[in-house]
Write an enzyme that holds these catalytic residues in place. Structure first.
Site, mmCIF file in Angstrom:
data_model
loop_
_atom_site.group_PDB
_atom_site.id
_atom_site.type_symbol
_atom_site.label_atom_id
_atom_site.label_comp_id
_atom_site.label_asym_id
_atom_site.label_seq_id
_atom_site.Cartn_x
_atom_site.Cartn_y
_atom_site.Cartn_z
ATOM 1 N N LYS A 216 0.778 -1.122 -0.595
ATOM 2 C CA LYS A 216 0.221 -0.079 -0.278
ATOM 3 C C LYS A 216 1.142 1.218 -0.199
ATOM 4 O O LYS A 216 0.406 2.061 -0.843
ATOM 5 C CB LYS A 216 -0.805 -0.252 0.861
ATOM 6 C CG LYS A 216 -1.952 1.276 0.903
ATOM 7 C CD LYS A 216 -2.492 1.508 2.456
ATOM 8 C CE LYS A 216 -1.170 1.864 3.538
ATOM 9 N NZ LYS A 216 -1.975 2.558 4.951
ATOM 10 N N ASP B 179 -5.650 0.767 0.942
ATOM 11 C CA ASP B 179 -6.174 1.178 2.619
ATOM 12 C C ASP B 179 -7.126 0.824 2.918
ATOM 13 O O ASP B 179 -8.611 0.358 2.330
ATOM 14 C CB ASP B 179 -5.827 2.864 2.842
ATOM 15 C CG ASP B 179 -7.152 3.912 2.453
ATOM 16 O OD1 ASP B 179 -7.454 2.990 1.581
ATOM 17 O OD2 ASP B 179 -6.556 4.900 3.031
#
Length: 216
Positions: free
Chosen positions: A121, A139
Site C-alpha cells: 500500500k 487502504d
C-alpha cells in the site's frame, strides 16, 4: 449494471463532484512523503501532519534520519500509533535508502517493498504520487468503499485482491486519482460508522444501501 460499468460511473461521478484531489499528508520531498505514509498506517493524516514538521526539520534527508537512533525518533512521533515500531522502521528504512539507493526514494514496487516498514500500500502511494505510475493503493477506506458500493465481489477479501479487481476496470491514466477519490469518499462520506448516505452522490448505485445495509 455490469460491474465494469459501475466502477466507471462511480469514478466519473466522484471525479466531477470532488474536483482537485491529492494526498492530505504534508510533505516537501519524496523522502518526506515516504516517511509520512509510513507514519500514517492506522493513524490519521491530521495527527501525522502535526508531528512531521519538527521531524522533517531535524532530519531532512534519508542520510540524516539514518544516523538517528530509534529512541531519538520516538520522541518526535510518540503521539502517533505504534511509535516504537515505526521509529525502528524509519531508521532502518533510511539506512537501507542510503546503503542501497544512494539516499533516494526508488521507483519500482520491488525496490520500495524491500525497505523496512514499507508494504504494498505504501509503495503504491509513492509510485502514484511521486512517479506518476498507474498504481492503486488500497487502504481501509478504499477497501470499505469498494465493497459497500459493490465495485468488487465478496470474494475480494484482501487489499491485494481488491486492488487487482479494480485495476482491471480503471484506466491507467486515472489510476492514482481513483485512489484519492475512493479514499476521500470513504473518509468523509462513506464512513465506517454511520455513513452519510444522504450526502452521497453515488447512493443510487450502492449495493450496501440496496441490500439494507449489507454488502454482498
Amino acid at each position: 449494471m455490469r460491474r465494469s460499468e459501475k466502477i466507471t460511473t462511480v469514478i466519473d461521478r466522484l471525479d466531477k463532484s470532488m474536483g482537485a484531489v491529492d494526498t492530505e499528508l504534508h510533505y516537501d520531498t519524496p523522502f518526506h512523503l515516504l516517511v509520512a505514509v509510513v507514519l500514517s498506517a492506522q493513524c490519521t493524516d491530521k495527527r501525522v501532519n502535526q508531528v512531521t514538521p519538527p521531524l522533517f526539520r531535524d532530519f531532512p534527508t534519508a542520510s540524516a534520519l539514518a544516523s538517528a537512533t530509534p529512541e531519538a525518533v520516538y520522541e518526535y512521533i510518540k503521539s502517533v500509533s505504534y511509535p516504537s515500531s515505526k521509529s525502528r522502521h524509519l531508521v532502518a528504512m533510511s539506512q537501507r535508502l542510503v546503503s542501497d539507493f544512494g539516499g533516494e526514494v526508488p521507483e519500482s514496487l520491488e525496490a520500495l517493498t524491500s525497505l523496512p516498514g514499507v508494504g504494498r500500500k505504501t509503495a503504491n502511494v509513492i509510485r502514484a504520487i511521486v512517479f506518476g505510475q498507474a498504481a492503486l493503493a488500497v487502504d481501509t477506506h478504499v477497501f470499505r468503499v469498494s465493497h459497500r458500493l459493490g465495485l468488487v465481489t465478496s470474494t475480494c477479501t484482501t487489499p491485494l485482491s481488491v486492488e487487482l479487481a479494480l485495476k482491471r476496470h480503471i484506466p491507467d491514466a486515472i489510476m492514482g486519482r481513483a485512489h484519492h477519490l475512493l479514499l476521500l469518499h470513504g473518509r468523509y462520506v462513506c464512513t465506517a460508522r454511520s455513513p452519510h448516505c444522504p450526502d452521497c452522490g453515488v447512493v443510487d448505485l450502492c449495493s450496501f444501501v440496496a441490500k439494507g445495509g449489507k454488502t454482498d
